[in-house]
Design a protein around this motif. Structure first.
Motif, PDB file in Angstrom:
ATOM      1  N   GLN A   1      -3.623  18.831  12.770  1.00  0.00           N
ATOM      2  CA  GLN A   1      -4.089  18.741  14.304  1.00  0.00           C
ATOM      3  C   GLN A   1      -5.791  17.840  14.369  1.00  0.00           C
ATOM      4  N   PHE A   2      -5.803  19.223  14.017  1.00  0.00           N
ATOM      5  CA  PHE A   2      -8.030  18.816  14.206  1.00  0.00           C
ATOM      6  C   PHE A   2      -8.509  18.064  13.815  1.00  0.00           C
ATOM      7  N   ARG A   3      -7.997  16.637  12.653  1.00  0.00           N
ATOM      8  CA  ARG A   3      -8.111  15.770  12.281  1.00  0.00           C
ATOM      9  C   ARG A   3      -7.817  14.204  12.741  1.00  0.00           C
ATOM     10  N   ILE A   4      -6.315  15.197  13.318  1.00  0.00           N
ATOM     11  CA  ILE A   4      -5.539  13.807  14.369  1.00  0.00           C
ATOM     12  C   ILE A   4      -6.443  13.334  15.837  1.00  0.00           C
ATOM     13  N   ASN A   5      -6.557  14.822  16.262  1.00  0.00           N
ATOM     14  CA  ASN A   5      -7.230  14.704  17.506  1.00  0.00           C
ATOM     15  C   ASN A   5      -8.809  14.378  17.420  1.00  0.00           C
TER      16      ASN A   5
END
Length: 256
Positions: A225-229
């Protein structure tokens, strides 16, 4: 008694209707079918009604009564497709997309009983997650599966979602009504999401891959999630949709 090679009978008329509707891509009205096939309106009405009842055709515009290829015929057509060539095209698109987004990209196919990946490209960061080649995607939880169900008829949706729905993570929806609500939202929005529903630390976006017969493939991207966001949502969706359009054109070359 008709000759064995007589091509003017009812079967020929049914096949002629299916042939021209397939060729039209966007569908045809009864009036257009009458003009193309030089048949009287009552005859065409009777033939298309029978084909629609058998799910070989479906109505896509109630106002104009536009008919296109139905779900049953679409599935029959996929049986004659060159699966190897299609998978190769899917892999090409995934490879291009993973180079751009640096996250795992994949194509999922809807089969009669399940949805599963047919092409996957993983990032060099080696965060493969739950997506791998030929892996089954949860029909009620994965973005790719929800996107596919969004374009199926009500009866098919209920069949795919029959039986107990597994609580994979604390946020996985297990009530059919809640899953259907999310599927309907995906249809309206043109994309589906999975926010920690399959893996608590990941998220995914998926878009449909359109074809004349319907939507039986979806294209997705997933990662932590931290990278997709770090990507603006609209940018990700624009890239996915552009790649899905390209894949659609490729699929048309192998008869899908």
């Amino acid at each position: 008694m008709a000759e064995a090679n007589d091509v003017s009978g009812p079967l020929e008329r049914y096949l002629s209707i299916l042939e021209v509707v397939l060729a039209s891509k966007d569908g045809l009205t009864v009036a257009e079918l009458c003009r193309i096939l030089d048949l009287p309106k009552p005859t065409v009405h009777r033939l298309v009604s029978a084909l629609a009842n058998a799910k070989a055709l479906e109505v896509v515009d109630e106002g104009l009564k536009t008919y296109r290829v139905g779900v049953r015929m679409s599935r029959m057509l996929t049986l004659g497709r060159d699966e190897n060539a299609l998978i190769n095209f899917c892999q090409v698109v995934c490879n291009e997309l993973v180079n751009e987004l640096e996250e795992t990209c994949y194509v999922v196919k809807l089969a009669p009983q399940a949805a599963y990946t047919i092409a996957v490209a993983v990032t060099e960061q080696s965060y493969r997650l739950h997506v791998s080649a030929n892996s089954e995607m949860p029909l009620h939880a994965a973005a790719s599966s929800k996107m596919l169900l969004a374009y199926q008829d009500e009866g098919s949706r209920k069949r795919y979602l029959s039986g107990p729905l597994e609580k994979i993570t604390p946020v996985t929806k297990t009530k059919v009504s809640e899953v259907l609500a999310e599927i309907n939202k995906a249809k309206r929005d043109g994309y589906a999401t999975c926010m920690g529903e399959v893996d608590p630390s990941t998220m995914a976006y998926a878009v449909p891959v359109f074809s004349p017969g319907g939507v039986f493939y979806s294209l997705g991207v997933t990662g932590p999630q931290f990278r997709i966001n770090k990507w603006p949502k609209e940018y990700l969706l624009d890239r996915l949709r552009a790649s899905a359009d390209k894949l659609q054109r490729m699929m048309e070359m192998v008869g899908n």
